[in-house]
Design a protein around this motif. Structure first.
Motif, PDB file in Angstrom:
ATOM      1  N   LYS A   1      -6.523  -1.253   3.762  1.00 61.44           N
ATOM      2  CA  LYS A   1      -5.286  -2.477   3.408  1.00 61.44           C
ATOM      3  C   LYS A   1      -5.700  -3.520   1.917  1.00 61.44           C
ATOM      4  O   LYS A   1      -6.903  -2.921   1.917  1.00 61.44           O
ATOM      5  N   PRO A  12      -8.670  -1.294  13.785  1.00 66.50           N
ATOM      6  CA  PRO A  12      -7.927  -2.398  12.586  1.00 66.50           C
ATOM      7  C   PRO A  12      -9.055  -3.487  11.869  1.00 66.50           C
ATOM      8  O   PRO A  12      -9.117  -4.142  10.791  1.00 66.50           O
ATOM      9  N   ARG A  27      -0.492   5.400  -0.436  1.00 67.08           N
ATOM     10  CA  ARG A  27      -0.410   5.076   0.843  1.00 67.08           C
ATOM     11  C   ARG A  27       0.748   6.986   1.190  1.00 67.08           C
ATOM     12  O   ARG A  27      -0.449   8.080   1.788  1.00 67.08           O
ATOM     13  N   GLU A  31       1.214  -1.327   0.075  1.00 65.06           N
ATOM     14  CA  GLU A  31      -0.322  -0.178   0.252  1.00 65.06           C
ATOM     15  C   GLU A  31       1.095   1.439   0.147  1.00 65.06           C
ATOM     16  O   GLU A  31       0.517   2.530  -0.167  1.00 65.06           O
ATOM     17  N   PHE A  75     -10.914  -0.440   4.547  1.00 65.04           N
ATOM     18  CA  PHE A  75     -10.402   0.492   5.116  1.00 65.04           C
ATOM     19  C   PHE A  75     -11.450   0.489   6.951  1.00 65.04           C
ATOM     20  O   PHE A  75     -12.271  -0.226   6.480  1.00 65.04           O
ATOM     21  N   TYR A  87      -8.428   7.763   7.996  1.00 59.20           N
ATOM     22  CA  TYR A  87      -8.737   5.809   7.990  1.00 59.20           C
ATOM     23  C   TYR A  87      -7.195   5.277   8.143  1.00 59.20           C
ATOM     24  O   TYR A  87      -6.406   6.273   6.987  1.00 59.20           O
ATOM     25  N   ASP A  88      -7.114   4.427   7.663  1.00 59.90           N
ATOM     26  CA  ASP A  88      -6.219   3.603   7.281  1.00 59.90           C
ATOM     27  C   ASP A  88      -6.491   2.307   6.157  1.00 59.90           C
ATOM     28  O   ASP A  88      -8.328   2.455   6.017  1.00 59.90           O
ATOM     29  N   ALA A 106      -7.542   4.006  12.512  1.00 55.81           N
ATOM     30  CA  ALA A 106      -6.539   2.660  13.468  1.00 55.81           C
ATOM     31  C   ALA A 106      -6.547   2.304  15.057  1.00 55.81           C
ATOM     32  O   ALA A 106      -5.946   1.132  15.798  1.00 55.81           O
TER      33      ALA A 106
END
Length: 384
Positions: free
Chosen positions: A109, A133, A96, A92, A127, A106-107, A130
């Motif tokens: 994958k 997760p 990123r 990613e 999504f 958000y984070d 953090a």
């Protein structure tokens, strides 16, 4: 001219950067498709460039996982000719990196199409926050637009795709559904893209957003960017002279500075297109900037980056009055300590801090901003 003639004209422009402003429903997406088809013919049937448009966005669709109460909600990536390049994302990180200036909450994958065979590429994106997760979330429409845009910005740099289709970038309206701060950040990323690639390929940007168009046009022609977006050419001129009854041809060379960019309004009536110069547009978009600032003041939603827009207006006024510094406007308005306050505006509008521009103005800066805006619009009596 019809669409085919417009496409040919865009292809033939000597400038490597083309900014086009057009209202919605003008046919900007169809224009990008027409440009793709025309350049494919010129390139023996192969793609000559890379694109970001509504079709790019349509490659992403939400799987809300409704039978399982949205437990595994995800953004799916449809199969397309881009799969051979998307598979080259090892992780990613490239995406990123492009997202960083937007400071997402958000984070995410990337999820392989088949967990037991990652070489088949990526099939979806999940999504999450953090802090949680393990819980998948659905991001907003604006956040989704930013993510897809950054996905393609990262994809633009993938070896193979850009190497094979390296004649141009055609970017159509990357800022729909974005707020003012994200539009500002997008403009900065586009400027970086221009700077990196304008000497190696043509870049065409179409947009319906006057703020984006205005920002980019002003940055491209600003003195601080002159070395990046202007080019020097040697022009040979021949003249004939008669000396002692003999005709002599005299050749002189002179240096000519030309822009690497072209900015136009695109108008359409029935099926006919017309490219309009910015003599009228210069007035139009600075009035629009003032309207944006007026709205921000009325809603009490003033951010640091609004100083960038205010400075643009003051620079335009100063230029019109034949002065070379925006602080001249502060002198005209009799703003107390104008030199000191011009330093504040200069610092707050400097491009190197654009990532932090989403912060709210502090009370002192807000007071200064409203004072200058009020005095400026009162003194110069713009029709807003």
């Amino acid at each position: 001219m019809d669409k085919a003639e417009l496409v040919k004209q865009l292809k033939q422009t000597k400038e490597s950067i083309v900014l086009l402003y057009a209202f919605n429903s003008t046919g900007k997406t169809r224009l990008s498709v027409g440009y793709k088809d025309y350049t494919k013919v010129l390139n023996g049937g192969d793609h000559a460039g890379v694109y970001y448009n509504a079709y790019s966005e349509d490659l992403f669709a939400w799987d809300n996982d409704e039978p399982n109460d949205n437990e595994n909600v995800r953004l799916t990536i449809s199969e397309s000719s881009l799969d051979q390049f998307i598979v080259k994302f090892n992780d990613e990180a490239p995406i990123r990196d492009k997202l960083l200036p937007y400071r997402p909450k958000y984070d995410f994958k990337l999820v392989p199409k088949q967990s037991d065979n990652p070489e088949l590429g990526w099939g979806s994106v999940i999504f999450f926050l953090a802090s949680e997760p393990e819980k998948q979330i659905k991001i907003s429409r604006g956040e989704e637009r930013v993510f897809v845009w950054c996905f393609f910005l990262a994809l633009f740099e993938i070896d193979g795709w850009v190497d094979k289709q390296n004649a141009h970038f055609f970017i159509d309206d990357p800022v729909s559904s974005l707020d003012d701060n994200n539009i500002f950040i997008t403009a900065r990323l586009l400027l970086q893209l221009f700077e990196k690639h304008c000497d190696s390929k043509k870049i065409i940007l179409t947009t319906h957003h006057m703020g984006l168009f205005s920002l980019l046009h002003n940055w491209l022609r600003s003195p601080e960017n002159e070395g990046k977006f202007k080019t020097k050419n040697i022009v040979r001129e021949e003249s004939k002279k008669e000396i002692e009854g003999k005709e002599i041809i005299e050749i002189k060379e002179r240096e000519q500075i030309e822009n690497k960019f072209l900015a136009r309004f695109l108008e359409k009536e029935n099926d006919e297109y017309n490219l309009i110069g910015l003599k009228r547009g210069n007035v139009l978009y600075h009035i629009l900037i003032l309207k944006v600032l007026k709205k921000a003041i009325a809603k009490n939603e003033l951010y640091t980056y609004h100083f960038v827009l205010l400075r643009q207006v003051m620079e335009s006024i100063s230029s019109f009055l034949g002065k070379g510094r925006f602080s001249y406007v502060l002198d005209v308005l009799n703003i107390p300590e104008s030199n000191y306050k011009s330093d504040i505006i200069n610092a707050l509008s400097h491009e190197n801090i654009y990532i932090e521009k989403s912060s709210n103005m502090n009370p002192d800066n807000k007071e200064l901003f409203i004072k200058i805006y009020s005095d400026l619009t009162t003194h110069f009596k713009f029709s807003l």
